[in-house]
Design a protein around this motif. Structure first.
Motif, mmCIF file in Angstrom:
data_model
loop_
_atom_site.group_PDB
_atom_site.id
_atom_site.type_symbol
_atom_site.label_atom_id
_atom_site.label_comp_id
_atom_site.label_asym_id
_atom_site.label_seq_id
_atom_site.Cartn_x
_atom_site.Cartn_y
_atom_site.Cartn_z
ATOM 1 N N TYR A 191 2.988 9.229 2.597
ATOM 2 C CA TYR A 191 2.840 10.326 3.555
ATOM 3 C C TYR A 191 2.422 9.851 4.939
ATOM 4 O O TYR A 191 2.951 10.315 5.951
ATOM 5 C CB TYR A 191 1.834 11.337 3.019
ATOM 6 C CG TYR A 191 1.738 12.600 3.850
ATOM 7 C CD1 TYR A 191 2.860 13.402 4.058
ATOM 8 C CD2 TYR A 191 0.534 13.000 4.415
ATOM 9 C CE1 TYR A 191 2.783 14.563 4.808
ATOM 10 C CE2 TYR A 191 0.446 14.157 5.163
ATOM 11 C CZ TYR A 191 1.567 14.936 5.363
ATOM 12 O OH TYR A 191 1.485 16.082 6.096
ATOM 13 N N GLY A 192 1.461 8.917 4.988
ATOM 14 C CA GLY A 192 1.009 8.430 6.293
ATOM 15 C C GLY A 192 2.142 7.881 7.138
ATOM 16 O O GLY A 192 2.375 8.347 8.273
ATOM 17 N N LEU A 241 -2.364 6.080 -10.783
ATOM 18 C CA LEU A 241 -1.539 5.977 -9.585
ATOM 19 C C LEU A 241 -1.808 4.695 -8.820
ATOM 20 O O LEU A 241 -0.873 4.069 -8.290
ATOM 21 C CB LEU A 241 -1.763 7.194 -8.680
ATOM 22 C CG LEU A 241 -1.306 8.543 -9.237
ATOM 23 C CD1 LEU A 241 -1.358 9.606 -8.155
ATOM 24 C CD2 LEU A 241 0.090 8.464 -9.833
ATOM 25 N N GLN A 242 -3.061 4.298 -8.745
ATOM 26 C CA GLN A 242 -3.375 3.056 -8.032
ATOM 27 C C GLN A 242 -2.696 1.860 -8.685
ATOM 28 O O GLN A 242 -2.257 0.938 -7.995
ATOM 29 C CB GLN A 242 -4.889 2.859 -7.972
ATOM 30 C CG GLN A 242 -5.584 3.857 -7.056
ATOM 31 C CD GLN A 242 -7.096 3.782 -7.135
ATOM 32 O OE1 GLN A 242 -7.662 3.260 -8.105
ATOM 33 N NE2 GLN A 242 -7.764 4.301 -6.126
ATOM 34 N N ALA A 243 -2.594 1.865 -10.002
ATOM 35 C CA ALA A 243 -1.951 0.763 -10.719
ATOM 36 C C ALA A 243 -0.448 0.719 -10.461
ATOM 37 O O ALA A 243 0.200 -0.324 -10.641
ATOM 38 C CB ALA A 243 -2.211 0.880 -12.220
ATOM 39 N N ALA A 244 0.119 1.849 -10.029
ATOM 40 C CA ALA A 244 1.560 1.914 -9.771
ATOM 41 C C ALA A 244 1.916 1.478 -8.360
ATOM 42 O O ALA A 244 3.098 1.352 -8.032
ATOM 43 C CB ALA A 244 2.070 3.330 -10.023
ATOM 44 N N GLY A 245 0.918 1.271 -7.502
ATOM 45 C CA GLY A 245 1.170 0.856 -6.131
ATOM 46 C C GLY A 245 0.421 1.706 -5.128
ATOM 47 O O GLY A 245 -0.140 2.749 -5.458
ATOM 48 N N SER A 246 0.449 1.269 -3.895
ATOM 49 C CA SER A 246 -0.261 1.965 -2.817
ATOM 50 C C SER A 246 0.354 3.320 -2.526
ATOM 51 O O SER A 246 1.563 3.522 -2.669
ATOM 52 C CB SER A 246 -0.248 1.112 -1.547
ATOM 53 O OG SER A 246 -0.725 1.856 -0.439
ATOM 54 N N ALA A 247 -0.486 4.249 -2.070
ATOM 55 C CA ALA A 247 0.002 5.567 -1.665
ATOM 56 C C ALA A 247 0.949 5.468 -0.473
ATOM 57 O O ALA A 247 1.714 6.401 -0.197
ATOM 58 C CB ALA A 247 -1.176 6.475 -1.321
ATOM 59 N N GLN A 248 0.930 4.342 0.268
ATOM 60 C CA GLN A 248 1.807 4.150 1.414
ATOM 61 C C GLN A 248 2.900 3.113 1.143
ATOM 62 O O GLN A 248 3.480 2.540 2.062
ATOM 63 C CB GLN A 248 0.977 3.762 2.646
ATOM 64 C CG GLN A 248 0.035 4.861 3.077
ATOM 65 C CD GLN A 248 -0.612 4.596 4.424
ATOM 66 O OE1 GLN A 248 -0.344 3.620 5.082
ATOM 67 N NE2 GLN A 248 -1.471 5.521 4.837
#
Length: 252
Positions: free
Chosen positions: A14-15, A107-114
């Protein structure tokens, strides 16, 4: 013993999206966020869950009763309506804080939110039907005592807002630290907390702490249920009993 099922909703990438190919107007971003929250509230609410907006790019849902297939359908609906997608981490626990921590780790284990490559992740687990009970969820609905008479009709709107924010922030911090609960401002002078199995003395302690710390007087209605909306409605009815008889704490 309560058994919360918590889903972390996180907008993907999103960022970077908000500034690509150039910064987007804030009014457009605020509109997207509010509409996304409204749609998620309806999509999950139609399945007897509840969603709270927190930061808007991250939202927390109580999803007891929703399957992983239900979560996938919510994701699909959002991707069909919006220029952004959402990832969902799902976890369970005897305390809401524990469940949210596990959902966040998914979610953190799947990768960064960005991370552009991390899109529409759906990870975690739901409560097996055989382990569900009619008391899995405890919801507390807090309300400020005579907000209208003491503030809304007496002082300017921004000072009223400050008063509410001070009470909400202190309640949120204390319920998190002392009782492993997740508390959310839901508009007006209302805060809804998703709690483990707390008793009257523990709610009395939280109310007293907020009053002594920031001089905000609260009352609370508490309800239990198999799904969030059942527990939430029970809490609302208990709160109405508080308003009717002047009590500070009621269980439905």
């Amino acid at each position: 013993m309560t058994n919360a099922q918590i889903t972390l909703v996180q907008i993907d990438n999103y960022g970077p999206w908000t500034v690509t190919p150039e910064p987007r107007r804030e009014v457009d971003l605020q509109t997207l966020q509010s509409r996304l929250y409204a749609d998620l509230s309806q999509l999950i609410g139609n399945r007897q869950g509840s969603v709270f907006f927190t930061r808007f790019d991250n939202m927390v849902a109580v999803t007891n009763g929703l399957s992983m297939d239900d979560h996938a359908l919510v994701q699909e609906s959002i991707s069909n309506r919006y220029p952004v997608t959402v990832s969902l981490g799902v976890a369970t626990g005897t305390s809401p804080v524990e469940a949210l921590a596990d959902a966040t780790e998914q979610l953190q284990a799947a990768g960064s939110a960005q991370d552009k490559a991390r899109r529409e992740i759906l990870r975690g687990r739901t409560i097996d039907e055989e382990f569900r009970t009619d008391d899995d969820i405890q919801i507390a609905h807090f309300d400020v005592n005579d907000m209208t008479g003491n503030f809304t009709d007496e002082v300017n709107a921004f000072d009223s807002f400050i008063h509410i924010e001070q009470g909400y922030a202190e309640l949120m911090k204390y319920m998190r630290k002392a009782y492993d609960s997740l508390s959310f401002f839901v508009g007006g002078d209302n805060v809804i907390a998703v709690c483990p199995e707390l008793d009257e003395s523990e709610y009395e302690d939280a109310i007293r702490h907020v009053e002594e710390t920031v001089e905000v007087e609260l009352k609370v209605g508490v309800g239990n249920g198999r799904v969030p909306q059942t527990a939430g409605m029970a809490a609302k009815h208990a709160l109405e009993t508080c308003r009717a008889d002047g009590s500070r704490i009621e269980f439905e």
